[in-house]
Design an enzyme around this catalytic site. Structure first.
Site, PDB file in Angstrom:
ATOM      1  N   GLN A 262       2.920   9.869   1.340  1.00 47.63           N
ATOM      2  CA  GLN A 262       4.244   9.237   1.466  1.00 47.63           C
ATOM      3  C   GLN A 262       5.199   9.624   0.343  1.00 47.63           C
ATOM      4  OE1 GLN A 262       2.278   5.190   2.123  1.00 47.63           O
ATOM      5  NE2 GLN A 262       4.203   4.943   3.206  1.00 47.63           N
TER       6      GLN A 262
ATOM      7  N   HIS B 157      -2.425   7.771   6.741  1.00 48.98           N
ATOM      8  CA  HIS B 157      -1.352   8.583   6.126  1.00 48.98           C
ATOM      9  C   HIS B 157      -1.906   9.911   5.611  1.00 48.98           C
ATOM     10  CE1 HIS B 157       2.261   6.166   6.203  1.00 48.98           C
ATOM     11  NE2 HIS B 157       1.665   5.119   5.683  1.00 48.98           N
TER      12      HIS B 157
ATOM     13  N   GLY C 207       0.833  -1.194   0.000  1.00 50.92           N
ATOM     14  CA  GLY C 207       0.000   0.000   0.000  1.00 50.92           C
ATOM     15  C   GLY C 207       0.869   1.245   0.000  1.00 50.92           C
TER      16      GLY C 207
ATOM     17  N   CYS D 281       5.479  -0.469   7.144  1.00 47.72           N
ATOM     18  CA  CYS D 281       5.192   0.731   6.367  1.00 47.72           C
ATOM     19  C   CYS D 281       6.443   1.120   5.585  1.00 47.72           C
ATOM     20  CB  CYS D 281       4.796   1.858   7.321  1.00 47.72           C
ATOM     21  SG  CYS D 281       4.430   3.412   6.488  1.00 47.72           S
ATOM     22  N   LEU D 282       6.260   1.468   4.311  1.00 44.06           N
ATOM     23  CA  LEU D 282       7.426   1.858   3.508  1.00 44.06           C
ATOM     24  C   LEU D 282       8.079   3.129   4.051  1.00 44.06           C
ATOM     25  CD1 LEU D 282       6.133   1.095  -0.113  1.00 44.06           C
ATOM     26  CD2 LEU D 282       7.689  -0.274   1.300  1.00 44.06           C
TER      27      LEU D 282
ATOM     28  N   HIS E 109      -4.778   1.880   7.397  1.00 44.23           N
ATOM     29  CA  HIS E 109      -3.393   2.340   7.527  1.00 44.23           C
ATOM     30  C   HIS E 109      -3.101   3.457   6.510  1.00 44.23           C
ATOM     31  CE1 HIS E 109       1.114   1.310   7.862  1.00 44.23           C
ATOM     32  NE2 HIS E 109       1.041   2.116   6.817  1.00 44.23           N
ATOM     33  N   GLU E 110      -3.555   3.256   5.255  1.00 36.57           N
ATOM     34  CA  GLU E 110      -3.268   4.244   4.209  1.00 36.57           C
ATOM     35  C   GLU E 110      -4.082   5.524   4.406  1.00 36.57           C
ATOM     36  OE1 GLU E 110      -0.693   3.693   2.614  1.00 36.57           O
ATOM     37  OE2 GLU E 110      -0.548   1.554   2.970  1.00 36.57           O
TER      38      GLU E 110
END
Ligand code: NI
Length: 172
Positions: free
Chosen positions: A51, A140, A46, A94-95, A136-137
């Site tokens: 991000q 962000h 994701g 998470c990236l 989660h996204e």
């Protein structure tokens, strides 16, 4: 297509709140393609616009594993409703927080209304990993990270380690 730079915790730009997308146009579609390329290259499932330093409300998800065909999902201006608040515990990564995985509890079932890549409205009921990933996204887009659900001590430890790594990278 091109790879985009993924911001890493504790970069303050990850704390900005994204604003709604006003028009689904070719520029946005190009950005979405770049985000998929960036996410696949980083082996993520994701990625939210925040991000990659774009403060607009859209995100992408692909939960297909390596043996499966790509299953790209696009959510533009997502609106979320909790359908089942029963907590579901999942180990998240998470990236933007590379190398760290921690258990987080979130509502187990949600309804999401959004626009797809063509700008058409759709809705989806999600549970399990998809529900985790969508929440989660969307976090962000609101300037929130999964580390915010951890204890202050844990978050602080991750922050110092990532800052140290970042310094080593930039001075190398
Ligand atoms: Ni993330």
């Amino acid at each position: 297509m091109s790879l985009l730079e993924i911001l890493e915790f504790p970069d303050p730009r990850l704390r900005k709140k994204a604003v709604p997308v006003e028009k689904v146009d070719h520029v946005l579609k190009q950005t979405i393609d770049d985000m998929f390329e960036t996410m696949y290259a980083a082996s993520g499932i994701g990625l939210a616009a925040t991000q990659v330093n774009i403060q607009k409300r859209f995100l992408i998800i692909d939960l297909a594993d390596e043996e499966e065909e790509d299953n790209p999902l696009v959510f533009i201006n997502p609106e979320i409703t909790v359908l089942d608040p029963e907590p579901y515990r999942h180990e998240e990564g998470c990236l933007s927080v590379p190398g760290y995985f921690e258990f987080v509890e979130r509502p187990s079932k949600v309804l999401v209304k959004a626009l797809n890549k063509e700008g058409a409205p759709f809705e989806i009921e999600a549970e399990g990993l998809l529900a985790v990933c969508i929440q989660h996204e969307i976090d962000h887009l609101n300037g929130k990270l999964f580390v915010d659900y951890l204890s202050v001590l844990k978050r602080q430890r991750i922050k110092s380690k990532l800052e140290k790594e970042h310094k080593q990278k930039t001075s190398a």
